[in-house]
Design a protein around this motif. Structure first.
Motif, PDB file in Angstrom:
ATOM      1  N   ASN A   4     -40.641  34.820 -28.738  1.00 54.10           N
ATOM      2  CA  ASN A   4     -40.257  34.416 -30.086  1.00 54.10           C
ATOM      3  C   ASN A   4     -39.199  33.312 -30.102  1.00 54.10           C
ATOM      4  O   ASN A   4     -38.971  32.695 -31.145  1.00 54.10           O
ATOM      5  N   ARG A   5     -38.585  33.076 -28.992  1.00 56.16           N
ATOM      6  CA  ARG A   5     -37.571  32.032 -28.912  1.00 56.16           C
ATOM      7  C   ARG A   5     -38.179  30.644 -29.071  1.00 56.16           C
ATOM      8  O   ARG A   5     -37.523  29.712 -29.525  1.00 56.16           O
ATOM      9  N   HIS A   6     -39.444  30.486 -28.696  1.00 57.63           N
ATOM     10  CA  HIS A   6     -40.103  29.187 -28.721  1.00 57.63           C
ATOM     11  C   HIS A   6     -41.211  29.182 -29.779  1.00 57.63           C
ATOM     12  O   HIS A   6     -42.213  29.896 -29.631  1.00 57.63           O
ATOM     13  N   PRO A   7     -41.065  28.405 -30.855  1.00 58.08           N
ATOM     14  CA  PRO A   7     -42.119  28.337 -31.872  1.00 58.08           C
ATOM     15  C   PRO A   7     -43.388  27.718 -31.312  1.00 58.08           C
ATOM     16  O   PRO A   7     -43.383  27.077 -30.248  1.00 58.08           O
ATOM     17  N   ALA A   8     -44.481  27.888 -32.035  1.00 57.44           N
ATOM     18  CA  ALA A   8     -45.793  27.455 -31.551  1.00 57.44           C
ATOM     19  C   ALA A   8     -45.836  25.962 -31.228  1.00 57.44           C
ATOM     20  O   ALA A   8     -46.540  25.532 -30.315  1.00 57.44           O
ATOM     21  N   GLY A   9     -45.097  25.158 -31.963  1.00 57.26           N
ATOM     22  CA  GLY A   9     -45.138  23.721 -31.724  1.00 57.26           C
ATOM     23  C   GLY A   9     -44.201  23.223 -30.654  1.00 57.26           C
ATOM     24  O   GLY A   9     -44.147  22.006 -30.385  1.00 57.26           O
ATOM     25  N   ASP A  10     -43.468  24.111 -30.015  1.00 57.50           N
ATOM     26  CA  ASP A  10     -42.489  23.729 -28.996  1.00 57.50           C
ATOM     27  C   ASP A  10     -43.194  23.152 -27.773  1.00 57.50           C
ATOM     28  O   ASP A  10     -44.219  23.677 -27.304  1.00 57.50           O
ATOM     29  N   ASP A  11     -42.631  22.063 -27.226  1.00 52.88           N
ATOM     30  CA  ASP A  11     -43.197  21.468 -26.011  1.00 52.88           C
ATOM     31  C   ASP A  11     -43.190  22.445 -24.835  1.00 52.88           C
ATOM     32  O   ASP A  11     -43.936  22.262 -23.866  1.00 52.88           O
ATOM     33  N   PHE A  12     -42.345  23.461 -24.923  1.00 59.45           N
ATOM     34  CA  PHE A  12     -42.292  24.501 -23.903  1.00 59.45           C
ATOM     35  C   PHE A  12     -43.685  25.031 -23.590  1.00 59.45           C
ATOM     36  O   PHE A  12     -44.022  25.283 -22.421  1.00 59.45           O
ATOM     37  N   TRP A  13     -44.515  25.200 -24.613  1.00 55.60           N
ATOM     38  CA  TRP A  13     -45.840  25.799 -24.436  1.00 55.60           C
ATOM     39  C   TRP A  13     -46.869  24.824 -23.880  1.00 55.60           C
ATOM     40  O   TRP A  13     -48.003  25.228 -23.588  1.00 55.60           O
ATOM     41  N   GLN A  14     -46.489  23.549 -23.688  1.00 53.04           N
ATOM     42  CA  GLN A  14     -47.429  22.576 -23.139  1.00 53.04           C
ATOM     43  C   GLN A  14     -47.390  22.529 -21.611  1.00 53.04           C
ATOM     44  O   GLN A  14     -48.258  21.926 -20.979  1.00 53.04           O
ATOM     45  N   VAL A  15     -46.365  23.130 -21.025  1.00 50.95           N
ATOM     46  CA  VAL A  15     -46.251  23.177 -19.567  1.00 50.95           C
ATOM     47  C   VAL A  15     -47.018  24.385 -19.048  1.00 50.95           C
ATOM     48  O   VAL A  15     -46.841  25.506 -19.540  1.00 50.95           O
ATOM     49  N   LEU A  16     -47.875  24.170 -18.071  1.00 53.13           N
ATOM     50  CA  LEU A  16     -48.724  25.230 -17.527  1.00 53.13           C
ATOM     51  C   LEU A  16     -48.076  25.821 -16.274  1.00 53.13           C
ATOM     52  O   LEU A  16     -48.010  25.158 -15.242  1.00 53.13           O
ATOM     53  N   ALA A  75     -52.648  25.289 -22.408  1.00 51.59           N
ATOM     54  CA  ALA A  75     -51.541  24.780 -23.210  1.00 51.59           C
ATOM     55  C   ALA A  75     -51.532  25.457 -24.582  1.00 51.59           C
ATOM     56  O   ALA A  75     -52.572  25.842 -25.113  1.00 51.59           O
ATOM     57  N   GLY A  76     -50.341  25.620 -25.151  1.00 50.43           N
ATOM     58  CA  GLY A  76     -50.198  26.245 -26.455  1.00 50.43           C
ATOM     59  C   GLY A  76     -49.684  27.661 -26.344  1.00 50.43           C
ATOM     60  O   GLY A  76     -49.831  28.332 -25.312  1.00 50.43           O
ATOM     61  N   LYS A  77     -49.095  28.136 -27.426  1.00 47.36           N
ATOM     62  CA  LYS A  77     -48.526  29.488 -27.453  1.00 47.36           C
ATOM     63  C   LYS A  77     -49.644  30.516 -27.549  1.00 47.36           C
ATOM     64  O   LYS A  77     -50.501  30.439 -28.444  1.00 47.36           O
TER      65      LYS A  77
END
Length: 510
Positions: A373-385, A463-465
């Motif tokens: 929950n710390r990282h919203p769906a649009g966060d670049d965090f979720w683009q790193v595999l 990629a993506g949440k």
């Protein structure tokens, strides 16, 4: 400053091997490959031989940063060889192969590739004794535009990842070729010289100098071999089960020194706890080093090194749990290629979850949900595999945090009994060697009897949440859980966000 480059390694060294073998068209043997073919670092390691043991005999002068030494390598040829490479960046005085002088030179396109031509070719399966005499000022040498060697106020640190050996000993520098080590470092009296394994003895052969003799008896990757020289306070004792326990502290830690000791001295306790989860501790000694001049921690085999920032706010056993977990995940079982970094960092980060739960500072469910929950769906965090982050993102926070969430998602999918059976089975099958992510997936499916490819694809390679949290809740339900928690957030150890921040800083130049 002398700059060494590893650019265009494959093509350049292939061409050099052709030149070395000119006039022997059609002859066998040939030259060993200049790299093992790692997708992230094509020039890392070398082909054509397997190292069994490294014996390092060094002298280091802190005042000038001058290092002189002789490294003797015991190896076996895995193919017929007319020449072979060593990864090394200091100045070489001489090379001998099986006691006979050998020709040597460096690739003009990459001087950190030392090319050795024995007096007589090596046959496949033949034992090779390679002795390299060398010297240099490591802090003045760069590989790929940077130096991993770090000078300190009273000495130096050879501590880094994925490369460090090039600055202090010639090697086959890739985790897929592990070996045992003897490291003997002579330094001025009053200066400590720390490395891996057990301190066999300290000796003197001339006035004003002391030699520290270290031995590592279990296979060890080159980047996990370390050297810390300086005015350290060294403590020697034993763990409750009788293993050597050696720690060292830089007095320059100042007000952070007691917190560092309150953390690192608990290493045997943390090790005992994790052994109950992962299986028997795989090495012959334990310990740790706390130092200034370092902005990260690294899991050097048997003796992790911790930078001062981890202890500025007080004791921090979470980072100790992280680095101790690496003794199983990354050290005992090494990654097959650097793209498999999740096998190291995902599980070490998850060990922080386990330790937190054990300490009553937040359950694994709570920590996983907190990060999700710390990282919203649009966060670049979720683009790193995490399963293939690319060399530019190899130490990105997502590899650690999303990697840990992936481990927790596996635990929830298969249940605790199968989950911990998988972790122990991984160690039983691969300790002493290396393995790939695909091997872990196959083992997980074999033990659990469940198809898990979709789970790993979602958490490691897409990629993506993910639509559901690591606990299996929908994104909406997970957010509602957080909203119901007092203060709008889940309870996590106070040090946890700072640990993440420090890991994000890890190896910005690596």
């Amino acid at each position: 400053m002398r700059i060494r480059s590893r650019a265009a390694l494959g093509a350049a060294c292939t061409g050099l091997a052709t030149v070395l073998l000119a006039g022997t068209a059609g002859a066998v043997p040939g030259g060993g490959a200049p790299g093992v073919g790692d997708g992230y670092y094509p020039g890392a390691g070398n082909g054509g031989y397997d190292v069994l043991h490294y014996d390092l005999r060094l002298t280091y002068t802190p005042e000038t940063d001058r290092l002189t030494g002789t490294t003797t390598i015991l190896a076996t040829a895995t193919q017929d060889l007319s020449s072979f490479n060593l990864d090394f960046a200091l100045d070489v005085e001489s090379v001998r192969v099986n006691s006979a002088p050998a020709r040597f030179g460096t690739d003009p396109a990459d001087p950190s590739e030392l090319v050795v031509t024995p007096n007589r070719p090596l046959a496949k399966g033949q034992f090779a004794l390679v002795t390299v005499k060398y010297s240099g000022i490591p802090s003045e040498v760069e590989v790929d535009g940077s130096t991993a060697w770090k000078r300190t106020a009273t000495g130096a640190l050879a501590v880094d990842e994925p490369q460090i050996s090039e600055w202090w000993f010639p090697a086959n520098d890739h985790p897929s070729d592990k070996a045992t080590y003897d490291v003997a470092i002579e330094v001025p009296d009053g200066i400590s010289a720390l490395s891996n394994g057990d301190l066999v003895r300290r000796s003197k052969q001339r006035a004003g100098w002391t030699r520290w003799h270290w031995r590592s008896t279990q296979p060890q990757a080159t980047y996990l071999a370390f050297l810390a020289v300086g005015e350290y306070q060294v403590r020697q004792s034993s763990t409750p089960d009788g293993q050597p326990f050696i720690t060292a502290y830089d007095p320059a830690l100042g007000a952070s020194l007691p917190a560092a000791m309150a953390s690192i001295e608990r290493t045997p306790e943390v090790t005992e706890f994790l052994a109950g989860k992962f299986g028997p501790y795989p090495f012959e000694a334990q310990g740790g080093v706390a130092t200034t001049g370092l902005g990260f921690a690294l899991e050097n085999q048997t003796r992790s090194v911790y930078g001062q920032p981890f202890f500025r706010a007080g004791a921090n056993t979470s980072v100790v749990a992280h680095e101790v977990a690496h003794q199983w995940f990354g050290n005992a079982v090494s990654l097959g290629e650097w793209s498999d970094i999740w096998l190291n960092e995902g599980f070490a980060s998850y060990a922080e979850f386990l330790w937190s739960e054990h300490q009553g500072e937040g359950t694994a469910d709570e920590l996983a949900e907190y990060l999700y929950n710390r990282h919203p769906a649009g966060d670049d965090f979720w683009q790193v595999l995490p399963g293939d982050p690319g060399p530019e993102n190899q130490f990105h926070s997502a590899v650690y945090d999303r990697g840990a969430m992936a481990v927790h998602a596996l635990r929830k999918a298969v249940g605790d009994e199968d989950f911990f059976t998988i972790l122990r089975g991984w160690q039983e099958r691969y300790t002493g060697g290396d393995a790939r992510i695909r091997d872990f997936i196959a083992l997980s499916e074999a033990i659990s009897g469940k198809p898990l490819s979709d789970l790993f694809q979602t958490w490691l390679f897409t990629a993506g949440k993910p639509a559901t949290s690591p606990n299996g809740e929908s994104a909406a339900a997970s957010a509602a859980t957080v909203a119901r928690t007092a203060g709008g957030g889940l309870a996590v150890p106070e040090s946890y966000p700072q640990i993440r921040a420090n890991h994000e800083h890890l190896h910005t130049h690596g």
